[in-house]
Motif scaffolding. Structure first.
Motif, PDB file in Angstrom:
ATOM      1  N   UNK C 320      71.650  53.321  77.347  1.00  0.00           N
ATOM      2  CA  UNK C 320      70.832  52.454  76.488  1.00  0.00           C
ATOM      3  C   UNK C 320      71.598  52.057  75.236  1.00  0.00           C
ATOM      4  N   UNK C 321      72.293  53.020  74.650  1.00  0.00           N
ATOM      5  CA  UNK C 321      73.075  52.711  73.453  1.00  0.00           C
ATOM      6  C   UNK C 321      74.175  51.708  73.784  1.00  0.00           C
ATOM      7  N   UNK C 322      74.869  51.922  74.906  1.00  0.00           N
ATOM      8  CA  UNK C 322      75.952  51.008  75.282  1.00  0.00           C
ATOM      9  C   UNK C 322      75.422  49.622  75.627  1.00  0.00           C
ATOM     10  N   UNK C 323      74.159  49.544  75.995  1.00  0.00           N
ATOM     11  CA  UNK C 323      73.547  48.240  76.259  1.00  0.00           C
ATOM     12  C   UNK C 323      73.012  47.609  74.979  1.00  0.00           C
ATOM     13  N   UNK C 324      73.231  48.271  73.835  1.00  0.00           N
ATOM     14  CA  UNK C 324      72.920  47.646  72.554  1.00  0.00           C
ATOM     15  C   UNK C 324      71.562  47.980  71.977  1.00  0.00           C
ATOM     16  N   UNK C 325      70.859  48.935  72.574  1.00  0.00           N
ATOM     17  CA  UNK C 325      69.545  49.277  72.055  1.00  0.00           C
ATOM     18  C   UNK C 325      69.629  50.434  71.057  1.00  0.00           C
ATOM     19  N   UNK C 326      68.778  50.417  70.051  1.00  0.00           N
ATOM     20  CA  UNK C 326      68.589  51.598  69.226  1.00  0.00           C
ATOM     21  C   UNK C 326      67.904  52.656  70.080  1.00  0.00           C
ATOM     22  N   UNK C 327      68.399  53.899  70.012  1.00  0.00           N
ATOM     23  CA  UNK C 327      67.798  54.981  70.798  1.00  0.00           C
ATOM     24  C   UNK C 327      67.352  56.057  69.823  1.00  0.00           C
ATOM     25  N   UNK C 328      66.084  56.296  69.791  1.00  0.00           N
ATOM     26  CA  UNK C 328      65.580  57.328  68.881  1.00  0.00           C
ATOM     27  C   UNK C 328      64.283  57.883  69.444  1.00  0.00           C
ATOM     28  N   UNK C 329      63.678  58.795  68.705  1.00  0.00           N
ATOM     29  CA  UNK C 329      62.411  59.353  69.176  1.00  0.00           C
ATOM     30  C   UNK C 329      61.256  58.463  68.750  1.00  0.00           C
ATOM     31  N   UNK C 330      60.192  58.580  69.486  1.00  0.00           N
ATOM     32  CA  UNK C 330      58.999  57.816  69.162  1.00  0.00           C
ATOM     33  C   UNK C 330      58.493  58.202  67.771  1.00  0.00           C
ATOM     34  N   UNK C 331      58.559  59.485  67.467  1.00  0.00           N
ATOM     35  CA  UNK C 331      58.089  59.937  66.155  1.00  0.00           C
ATOM     36  C   UNK C 331      58.846  59.275  65.011  1.00  0.00           C
ATOM     37  N   UNK C 332      60.134  59.074  65.218  1.00  0.00           N
ATOM     38  CA  UNK C 332      60.974  58.608  64.116  1.00  0.00           C
ATOM     39  C   UNK C 332      60.615  57.210  63.640  1.00  0.00           C
ATOM     40  N   UNK C 333      60.054  56.396  64.516  1.00  0.00           N
ATOM     41  CA  UNK C 333      59.801  54.992  64.161  1.00  0.00           C
ATOM     42  C   UNK C 333      58.372  54.574  64.461  1.00  0.00           C
ATOM     43  N   UNK C 334      57.500  55.536  64.622  1.00  0.00           N
ATOM     44  CA  UNK C 334      56.158  55.228  65.132  1.00  0.00           C
ATOM     45  C   UNK C 334      55.461  54.172  64.286  1.00  0.00           C
ATOM     46  N   UNK C 335      55.717  54.175  62.982  1.00  0.00           N
ATOM     47  CA  UNK C 335      55.014  53.244  62.110  1.00  0.00           C
ATOM     48  C   UNK C 335      55.561  51.826  62.112  1.00  0.00           C
ATOM     49  N   UNK C 336      56.656  51.617  62.838  1.00  0.00           N
ATOM     50  CA  UNK C 336      57.281  50.282  62.861  1.00  0.00           C
ATOM     51  C   UNK C 336      56.954  49.484  64.113  1.00  0.00           C
ATOM     52  N   UNK C 337      56.251  50.092  65.048  1.00  0.00           N
ATOM     53  CA  UNK C 337      56.165  49.539  66.406  1.00  0.00           C
ATOM     54  C   UNK C 337      55.009  48.564  66.558  1.00  0.00           C
ATOM     55  N   UNK C 338      55.304  47.412  67.166  1.00  0.00           N
ATOM     56  CA  UNK C 338      54.264  46.443  67.496  1.00  0.00           C
ATOM     57  C   UNK C 338      53.801  46.568  68.943  1.00  0.00           C
ATOM     58  N   UNK C 339      54.753  46.869  69.818  1.00  0.00           N
ATOM     59  CA  UNK C 339      54.445  46.939  71.251  1.00  0.00           C
ATOM     60  C   UNK C 339      55.061  48.228  71.777  1.00  0.00           C
ATOM     61  N   UNK C 340      54.221  49.098  72.345  1.00  0.00           N
ATOM     62  CA  UNK C 340      54.676  50.421  72.793  1.00  0.00           C
ATOM     63  C   UNK C 340      54.496  50.504  74.304  1.00  0.00           C
ATOM     64  N   UNK C 341      55.614  50.673  75.001  1.00  0.00           N
ATOM     65  CA  UNK C 341      55.614  50.648  76.463  1.00  0.00           C
ATOM     66  C   UNK C 341      56.108  51.982  76.985  1.00  0.00           C
ATOM     67  N   UNK C 342      55.389  52.568  77.923  1.00  0.00           N
ATOM     68  CA  UNK C 342      55.833  53.827  78.507  1.00  0.00           C
ATOM     69  C   UNK C 342      56.209  53.618  79.965  1.00  0.00           C
ATOM     70  N   UNK C 343      57.416  54.036  80.321  1.00  0.00           N
ATOM     71  CA  UNK C 343      57.867  53.864  81.704  1.00  0.00           C
ATOM     72  C   UNK C 343      58.670  55.060  82.173  1.00  0.00           C
ATOM     73  N   UNK C 344      58.096  56.249  82.055  1.00  0.00           N
ATOM     74  CA  UNK C 344      58.888  57.460  82.289  1.00  0.00           C
ATOM     75  C   UNK C 344      58.578  58.180  83.589  1.00  0.00           C
ATOM     76  N   UNK C 345      57.336  58.141  84.049  1.00  0.00           N
ATOM     77  CA  UNK C 345      56.956  59.011  85.152  1.00  0.00           C
ATOM     78  C   UNK C 345      56.594  60.409  84.716  1.00  0.00           C
ATOM     79  N   UNK C 346      56.434  60.630  83.434  1.00  0.00           N
ATOM     80  CA  UNK C 346      56.036  61.936  82.931  1.00  0.00           C
ATOM     81  C   UNK C 346      54.654  61.825  82.290  1.00  0.00           C
ATOM     82  N   UNK C 347      54.146  62.936  81.816  1.00  0.00           N
ATOM     83  CA  UNK C 347      52.820  62.913  81.210  1.00  0.00           C
ATOM     84  C   UNK C 347      52.918  63.126  79.702  1.00  0.00           C
TER      85      UNK C 347
END
Lengths: 501, 501, 501, 501
Positions: C320-347
């Protein structure tokens, strides 16, 4: 630095032969000719103008004084002007930007290093300021040409300028002649200004009206850059402009192509040649989201960097956000940045405090403007900072924090210093505008006032048109009904003047 | 060509001192050290392993014979191995790939050019084949070290290999010793094979069991590349492998990063350094859409080229189409191409007929494999074709059609020949796998059969993990409940073996 | 909810006619047939298989019990199976996923709503769980077909399964028959499990060996999904699998296409239909960078969002980083998010605390897995939280913080709930694998053990091949020499099994 | 079609109450209010203006007649105008574009469906032309307001217009009053023009000076669109414009955002809702590379399509090539296209011959202009062509070739017809310009001549500024020295007027 870059200067100036020139080494001509051949293939605009106007020679009789970076691309421009009938004398507009093999190839022309048969060029990489202004003065001395032609003229009848130095020399020379004296340098005057005054003082000692005659013979100037254009508008506003001027810089095919697509190419090129640092995955910060910043951001994203942008203009800032970039201040993220790029055209965009806050070995690059985009002066006087040359144009600055930063091209334009500037294809657009502007002003100079003009949109469109075939672009043609429906001629121009592209 | 690249070789081999080496010029050490410092900052995986294992020294007692391009990045690898306790002797695995300043820096170590105190390196840019194999033999002669340690061993106990030359020399040496003779070269044998036979014949004349002893002392080899891995699987299949082997090449953090992200960086870098041709707006054709092709296509699109792809595998072809590329045969669009890139790993991908069909001055670049991806032999024997050197590694081939093409690096890998190969950050991933594989095999060699193994996924994940901080990546941690829910340990590994990433 | 979605169920089940079905409304058949025609054009894989095997009818004699979402795309699959000679009975594998017009079109076939002449389907949108399992049971009752054929069989000889419900019913039915009793539901058993027990208890009351006979008649099952495949591997591991199974899910042309390219399409589609919120310029956070996350991130970036990614696996994080995306935890930026998408297969990937930390009216979307990716249960029991329906499948949750969040599809898969799931072209790849797997298992079932198999790579490549023409892709063909050089057949397969694409 | 979309029109017009309105159904108000609340969150520009000017109420005393699509976004605009002190009457500017729930919410305001307390709206989805012009006339009848205020005025003192219908009605009404008669319709006059004449004829029968008074009371108009602006420039050129006008369309924050980023969002949205066809891997052709085409091409590429572009303007064509797109004529590749998009603003861009040449079931979509971008008239009269409705706004046209094409929205703007038009955030930019223009003209109308003006750049920048916070953008502030260095005020404006962004 003049010393350092100096090669043997190979000259024929002041010799009995009527062919004057001063370049680094004519033996470089063959290598330069190779480069020119390749560049011609990448400059379809200029080659198309040669094909279109090579027979009619609309520049026959034109005597052009050119002051523009003496590169391979400029070499193709010069030979295009000649193919259209012009006589040309050339100097560079920057002490470092000459490519010596290109200069040699132009001087040699279709002759040989022993018997050069080309164009008088006065330029080499690494001139001193004294040498630079002497070279600029040489492009206004057409006595050899006058003598050869048995004609009575002093200098050129056209200027092709980049940054306005040539135009300024004429105007200042005339001004001081009218005043009867060259003023003394004032306290605080730059070294360069003192050099200019010296040149003009020497001239005035010889002739009381040389520059006045030169100015009166000139029909017009075509100017390449923002800075030069700015000077011209000021002269025109103050009623002091001595001839008509065409602002080539604001042709769409110049400003929207050169800045954006040129930087998109040359920024990563310069970064790679300078550092070999992987761009992918890194945090790159681009100061400014004008055309230069847009090109820089696109290039860095295209290499897989995460790009953050800063802006002062809310419209450009909103554009950056809509293009998917984080937009924030440099201060807010200074400690996260791997690659810091400035492309604003302003000063002190990157301060010493910023440099102190960067990650260890972050790369700092300027693609915007003068070296004062980065506070290099502040860095140089920073107590405890140490400069280590990794290789030419790449310096590690060890900071009092214990961290280092890598500064490219000593804070100057790194796409020129660490790479080779804009590629030929981009310059073909800019230079085709120059050629068309020269043709227009030379043919119809009397129709123009002493004002600054832009090329008509139809010529702007023509420049674009000349570059389509090389890219395999097939244009669609309006039917007469369609053209009528939207109220434009079938053959263009197609847009209102304020259209933003 | 050996002659051409040769500098004064600075050696201390066969002298009384126990410190042997043979490199170009120790005076380059300071410049090399600069490069190493910068590279260390870009190789967080190796530096993290130094931090983690620097005290425990898991490689204490390891004697590693290394055969891998003697570059700046490899220099950081070597010093990492040493920091972990290993003794090392090193040769390059390619006659051209040594960066002489890196070799000098490694030899000098923390000493000075007058009193070097580093690692024995036998490598310089531009070796002859005879020199190359002599250097390779030197990394197996540990008599100086045995003598210094008062110990009784012949050679290394570990090999770190790239391409399998070191491993092959041991196996062939042992085979011929068992046979009691080195065979004569057969008609048609390559020059290089004759050189190898010569080396081993000379060895056999001196000792009847040197390589047999060497082989028996070696616990294992870790191999970097596809080609070397292929040789190892063949040896294992035939029951001839003399020690365990770890296939580093097929770690995800090697093959999926090195190939894709490495090429994405170095392809445009090489194109730019070679030609200065604007990539934007051009038609670029990429042969092959494997990892190399994916990286190449992304890089070219990121610079504004229109990219067309060819593929033989319908799955990869469908991927290319879904990624938005036109997918067709080279023949179908040969006349439209400005930049032709081959990244397949096959031969004769670009034929002479293709070259004849290209646009004038189209650029031809190989990032895939050997120079036979392009039919260079066919081009060289083409009647009427003429080769003009524009600059080193850039040749214009004038074709009988009247058109020319620009061939980069004489058809060899242009990202090495025209640029500087993979950047440090990418190599840090590959080399961290190497170090972990060396630690594993050295510590647990007895647990391994004479087979080829890949690193366990947990170590692959560890390599990735070591590179996250440098990019500012924050990883999310599974809760115990989440880990249990998807059936993995909290600390990984997280995926089934056949997961494709 | 069953009530709410219920339309008049139009059935012919238990009537004297031998043609049984139970769908919402046969009057929808014409609208469904329009959709089928359009879908056929987008499913070239299935249509090519009809063309290739329509005459030879390799599925003649096959009696297929299908349990897979009864959508338009599945309708094209069903008619393909029939065109290849199979008899088919069909139920959906989800109570909400049936497209009633598709079901109607399949039942009507080439007849009319009054005289349907198609395939028995038992499915409608909005079934209760009791109805769902009754429908599933119906696909195993082939008494009508046996009677019509004068043959002696109980059920199908093949299963085509999605999620494993049909396979589970057979295995559990047989198990309880062998045990002689259906166990009572235990405390804590889900409602659905109680329904299943009820169905099997009723069956056992009627017949002591129905499911044992059914199991013995089945040659094999082909399974579509990760979840179903997981159940199959467990059965095989425990020696309880009663027939061979082909894992269709892990074909490259299924998992690498369906997940990545399907989500790339349907995520923005679902966001747009649900909210009409501009994606450009927004901060979008994607949990997980597997194939689903890769597709999601690409789609959002393609619409101009700034995309941030979270990962637990360091390899995927590095990608993800090499593809140019910021990679961080959800907690770290939770207050900045407009659209939150989950695609993990976990609970519990998105917790109630996360929801409480989001911006006002942030959009929350699940494209990964069950609704427990988001802690919907926690949200529903949160004191002070209020749910306001904006429109079906779009709910504003007013939180005790005073802020609201928009939850799509009640936390279930929003690409199905707010959009229309994967497009036909993607499903054509998946379903072509299904058809080839059915052909293989039906023809050669006796060659397979009671294990789980994947399709051979050559068939995987064939599926890709069938989709190239529709996209205008021209494949390059290896020469015999090239194929030999890389050691593959000219016609494929081209890659080693562990190749990662 | 008026009939088809008609719901019960719920009106209170001509009743004793002073509150007039005419909308579809006030019971839709609650659903509309939900939409409004969500939209307010996406329209930070308008909400910021409410915060800034809500107390000072600069529009107090303004009586605004609004004619602009009565959508959810417009509802937020209307309530903003009211919050700033204005009185408002509103009609839609298109017979189909009203969102009935938005209209209802505006009428109800803070009252209830039984006791509405909002703004008089005269609009519903699916008006006849007669109804449309009656509604437009209603926004000029302020007798109820005059009576309630005990004041003596006839109509509004401001117009907010989209397309110029409201402005045209005033000008034509005044013109005919001056002439003393409404002319008869001429042969060939459109139905719509006849309706307009009828409205004015009826008016003239009642009053000889109504429109003359209306015109004299109006201080100015602010106009939203290109078409309306074009009409205004013509009126001004001919000296017939009766009041000042502000051209909102050419604000940068309108034309460069609405067109490019709006289409980037709504084109794929419309394609998906209409067809569910996978965009990835498809060949998409975009006619025109202006702002609309740029947004369309970016959206399609972002979904993995291969995008080909056509252009008539060589500058735009060169931009498309530099952005990596193939640029050719529609004819050259007509048979390869899966998705054909027209975004030119011209007519007959897609001809019947083009439609006949497309692939079977290719999708044809207009995002440019009127339905005559596609020759729908030609298609409708094509012998042997048959139109099959797949669903509303999606039609399969079966062609005499045996192939079909899918035409969206009957050739009209499909981003409105198949999706929901521009998203709120984009409209917030456009409408913030409208509000600022209303404030300016209302406060300083006397300073303006009867000419057409654009908003000063500082207000354009202000509009951008109001949208930054919502996206998390942090702006950089110039120091005084920097501002001085580039010659701009610290607070802007920052660019020369001809800057192209």
């Amino acid at each position: 630095m003049g010393e350092r870059h100096r090669r043997r200067v190979c000259e024929n100036w002041g010799m009995p032969s009527s062919f004057e020139y001063q370049v680094a080494d004519l033996a470089l001509a063959e290598a330069g000719r190779h480069q020119l051949r390749l560049a011609e293939n990448e400059m379809p605009g200029l080659m198309a103008l040669r094909a279109e106007f090579g027979d009619s020679k609309p520049l026959a009789g034109a005597r052009i004084a050119g002051s523009l970076h003496m590169t391979v691309q400029t070499a193709v421009l010069i030979e295009t002007l000649v193919a259209l009938g012009a006589q040309v004398r050339w100097a560079s507009c920057n002490i470092f930007s000459t490519q010596d093999e290109a200069a040699a190839a132009i001087v040699v022309g279709n002759g040989s290093p022993e018997h050069p048969a080309g164009v008088p060029v006065f330029a080499w990489k690494g001139e001193t300021l004294e040498e630079y202004w002497a070279c600029t003065e040489r492009i206004f001395d057409w006595s050899a040409e006058a003598s050869a032609a048995g004609a009575d003229f002093t200098g050129p009848n056209m200027i092709l300028d980049d940054g306005g130095d040539a135009t300024m020399l004429v105007h200042k020379g005339r001004e001081f002649e009218l005043a009867g004296a060259v003023p003394d340098a004032a306290e605080g005057d730059s070294h360069e200004w003192r050099v200019v005054l010296g040149v003009l003082r020497a001239s005035l000692a010889v002739s009381s009206d040389r520059w006045t005659r030169v100015a009166s013979e000139i029909q017009g100037v075509t100017e390449e850059t923002t800075t030069g254009v700015h000077r011209l508008y000021e002269l025109a506003r103050d009623g002091e402009l001595q001839f008509a001027a065409i602002n080539v810089n604001d042709s769409v095919t110049k400003s929207k192509f050169d800045n954006k697509y040129g930087i998109r190419h040359s920024l990563p090129d310069g970064l790679n040649r300078a550092t070999d640092v992987l761009i992918g995955g890194k945090v790159a910060f681009v100061c400014g989201y004008g055309d230069v910043g847009k090109g820089a951001a696109e290039a860095l994203r295209g290499q897989g960097a995460r790009v953050i942008v800063s802006e002062v203009d809310p419209i450009n800032a909103l554009q950056a956000a809509m293009d998917g970039y984080q937009v924030t201040t440099l201060d807010a993220v200074i400690g996260d940045i791997d690659i810091l790029v400035s492309g604003t055209g302003n000063k002190d965009v990157i301060t010493v405090d910023h440099l102190l806050g960067l990650k260890h070995l972050a790369v700092v690059a300027n693609v915007g403007h003068f070296d004062n985009e980065i506070d290099m002066a502040g860095l140089e006087s920073l107590a405890g900072a140490e400069r280590v040359e990794i290789k030419p144009q790449v310096h590690e600055w060890r900071l009092p924090t214990g961290r280092s930063v890598l500064v490219l091209s000593e804070g100057r334009l790194m796409n020129l210093g660490n790479a080779t500037g804009h590629p030929s294809f981009v310059m073909s657009n800019s230079f085709a505008n120059q050629v068309l502007a020269q043709i227009e002003l030379y043919a119809h100079g009397e129709d123009y006032d002493r004002q600054v003009y832009v090329l008509p949109k139809l010529l702007d469109e023509k420049v674009a048109r000349l570059h389509l075939d090389a890219l395999g672009v097939k244009l669609t043609t309006l039917t007469a009904e369609q053209a009528d429906y939207i109220g434009v001629p079938v053959e263009g121009p197609y847009k209102v003047d304020h259209y933003r592209y």
